[in-house]
Design a protein around this motif. Structure first.
Motif, short mmCIF file in Angstrom:
data_model
loop_
_atom_site.label_atom_id
_atom_site.label_comp_id
_atom_site.label_asym_id
_atom_site.label_seq_id
_atom_site.Cartn_x
_atom_site.Cartn_y
_atom_site.Cartn_z
N LYS A 90 0.84 -1.21 0.00
CA LYS A 90 0.00 0.00 0.00
C LYS A 90 0.87 1.26 0.00
CE LYS A 90 -3.84 -2.28 2.33
NZ LYS A 90 -3.27 -3.64 2.17
N ASN A 91 0.28 2.39 -0.42
CA ASN A 91 1.04 3.65 -0.52
C ASN A 91 1.69 4.03 0.80
OD1 ASN A 91 -0.08 3.61 -3.03
ND2 ASN A 91 -1.30 5.46 -2.81
N HIS A 92 0.97 3.81 1.91
CA HIS A 92 1.52 4.24 3.21
C HIS A 92 2.68 3.35 3.67
CE1 HIS A 92 -1.53 1.28 4.70
NE2 HIS A 92 -0.57 1.01 5.55
N GLU A 93 2.96 2.27 2.91
CA GLU A 93 4.09 1.39 3.25
C GLU A 93 5.32 1.67 2.38
OE1 GLU A 93 1.63 -2.56 4.68
OE2 GLU A 93 1.74 -2.15 2.53
N VAL A 94 5.24 2.77 1.60
CA VAL A 94 6.32 3.12 0.67
C VAL A 94 7.12 4.30 1.23
CG1 VAL A 94 6.85 3.96 -1.66
CG2 VAL A 94 4.96 2.34 -1.32
N ALA A 95 8.45 4.20 1.16
CA ALA A 95 9.34 5.33 1.48
C ALA A 95 10.05 5.73 0.19
CB ALA A 95 10.36 4.93 2.53
N ALA A 96 10.03 7.04 -0.13
CA ALA A 96 10.66 7.51 -1.37
C ALA A 96 11.64 8.63 -1.10
CB ALA A 96 9.58 7.97 -2.35
N PHE A 97 12.71 8.66 -1.87
CA PHE A 97 13.79 9.65 -1.72
C PHE A 97 14.04 10.33 -3.07
CE2 PHE A 97 14.42 6.45 1.49
CZ PHE A 97 14.96 7.10 2.59
N GLY A 98 14.12 11.69 -3.06
CA GLY A 98 14.38 12.38 -4.32
C GLY A 98 14.95 13.77 -4.12
N ASP A 99 15.21 14.47 -5.24
CA ASP A 99 15.78 15.83 -5.15
C ASP A 99 15.30 16.77 -6.24
OD1 ASP A 99 18.72 16.13 -7.08
OD2 ASP A 99 17.33 14.46 -7.20
N SER A 100 14.66 16.23 -7.32
CA SER A 100 14.35 17.08 -8.48
C SER A 100 12.89 17.03 -8.88
CB SER A 100 15.19 16.63 -9.69
OG SER A 100 16.54 16.93 -9.49
N GLY A 101 12.55 17.85 -9.88
CA GLY A 101 11.17 17.97 -10.34
C GLY A 101 10.57 16.65 -10.80
N ASN A 102 11.41 15.75 -11.32
CA ASN A 102 10.87 14.47 -11.79
C ASN A 102 10.60 13.49 -10.64
OD1 ASN A 102 13.61 14.05 -11.30
ND2 ASN A 102 13.91 12.68 -13.02
N ASP A 103 10.86 13.93 -9.39
CA ASP A 103 10.55 13.10 -8.21
C ASP A 103 9.24 13.51 -7.54
OD1 ASP A 103 13.02 11.63 -8.31
OD2 ASP A 103 14.03 13.40 -7.50
N LEU A 104 8.65 14.61 -7.99
CA LEU A 104 7.50 15.18 -7.26
C LEU A 104 6.35 14.20 -7.09
CD1 LEU A 104 7.38 18.83 -8.65
CD2 LEU A 104 7.56 18.18 -6.25
N GLU A 105 5.94 13.55 -8.18
CA GLU A 105 4.79 12.62 -8.08
C GLU A 105 5.10 11.48 -7.12
OE1 GLU A 105 4.53 14.55 -12.14
OE2 GLU A 105 6.14 13.53 -11.03
N MET A 106 6.32 10.98 -7.19
CA MET A 106 6.73 9.86 -6.33
C MET A 106 6.72 10.28 -4.85
SD MET A 106 10.29 7.67 -6.58
CE MET A 106 11.51 8.91 -6.16
N LEU A 107 7.20 11.48 -4.57
CA LEU A 107 7.25 11.95 -3.18
C LEU A 107 5.84 12.19 -2.63
CD1 LEU A 107 10.28 14.40 -3.54
CD2 LEU A 107 10.29 12.23 -2.30
N LYS A 108 4.96 12.70 -3.49
CA LYS A 108 3.58 12.93 -3.04
C LYS A 108 2.84 11.61 -2.85
CE LYS A 108 3.18 17.48 -5.23
NZ LYS A 108 2.87 18.17 -6.49
N HIS A 109 3.24 10.62 -3.59
CA HIS A 109 2.58 9.30 -3.59
C HIS A 109 2.94 8.48 -2.35
CE1 HIS A 109 1.32 5.38 -5.22
NE2 HIS A 109 2.52 4.93 -4.91
N ALA A 110 4.18 8.61 -1.90
CA ALA A 110 4.70 7.72 -0.84
C ALA A 110 4.27 8.16 0.56
CB ALA A 110 6.23 7.69 -0.92
N GLY A 111 4.01 7.18 1.41
CA GLY A 111 3.66 7.46 2.81
C GLY A 111 4.79 8.16 3.54
#
Length: 266
Positions: free
Chosen positions: A207-228
């Motif tokens: 599930k989304n709340h079980e995901v940890a995401a790491f990023g630094d740039s504009g192409n990470d935005l969706e992933m960071l918003k998606h991850a718990g």
């Protein structure tokens, strides 16, 4: 807190300024991840063949959301491949020809392609991110591949302005996103890193709340918003810092591995 999947961007995030990472520390943490049943996912704008070269011993065990989500491979098996309509490829190439300061790489499943007239310095820059990069006489003639992304390069100071101009010129044919260092990717609408993560989550029942995401740039935005659990590097872009739950140490201070260690309770 239960994390079942850890997704990391590479450039400016997992990789330090020398394009490397603390391999010994990662190796120890990777064993812990395996013991705990935590999936480790590489989510990057770069080419699959380049990304797997960073993990030679274990690339067959890992999952890759490559090309900003257009190509998803798990344990050597293709999970998802996006495709841009060939007519749109032609239209976009015609539009890009008007951007005189820009350089273009056309990205496909089998290879990436660059016009042989491009300066050597740009082709060498491209080879860092695209281990399979073919020089061709004309990008308009590239037909025998599944094409799913454009990778553009502009002088860094022009990027904010160019992003606006590209949005206006391209409409919703493809979506421009910044990927750092003056690089801009044109991606398929709706096909981004978060979409790639969702494909893997479906596969594994995470599930989304079980995901940890790491990023630094504009192409990470969706992933960071998606991850718990979302983390942005202290060296990250200002608008990306706003999207994450926490700002962590930079890519040159082992920020990702130290946070993973904490998440695993080690």
């Amino acid at each position: 807190m239960t994390v079942k999947m850890i997704a990391v961007d590479m450039d400016g995030t997992f990789l330090n300024s020398q394009q490397d990472y603390d391999r010994e520390k990662f190796s120890q943490l990777y064993q812990v991840m395996k013991q705990q049943g935590v999936r480790f996912v590489i989510a990057s704008g770069n080419q699959y063949y380049q990304l797997k070269s960073f993990f030679p011993e274990i690339e067959g065990e890992l999952s890759f959301v490559a090309e900003n989500g257009a190509y998803v491979v798990s344990e050597g098996e293709e999970i998802f491949t996006g495709e841009i309509d060939p007519e749109i490829i032609q239209e976009v190439l015609t539009i890009l020809a008007k951007f005189k300061q820009g350089h273009t790489i056309l990205c496909g499943k089998n290879s990436a392609y660059v016009n042989e007239d491009e300066p050597d310095s740009f082709i060498e820059h491209g080879q860092k991110y695209y281990h399979r990069l073919k020089k061709v006489p004309n990008l308009f003639d590239v037909k025998d591949d599944t094409l799913f992304k454009f990778a553009l390069s502009f002088p860094v100071e022009q990027v904010p302005e160019v992003l606006v101009q590209l949005h206006e010129a391209l409409g919703d044919k493809v979506i421009p996103v910044s990927s750092g260092h003056g690089d801009i990717d044109l991606i398929i609408p709706g096909i981004h890193k978060a979409h790639g993560l969702m494909k893997l989550q479906e596969l594994w029942g995470i599930k989304n709340h079980e995901v940890a995401a790491f990023g630094d740039s504009g192409n990470d935005l969706e992933m960071l918003k998606h991850a718990g659990y979302s983390y942005v590097m202290s060296n990250g872009q200002p608008r990306v810092k706003v999207a994450a739950k926490e700002i962590i140490l930079s890519n040159d201070e082992n920020g990702v591995l130290l946070k993973i260690e904490e998440l695993l309770g080690n």
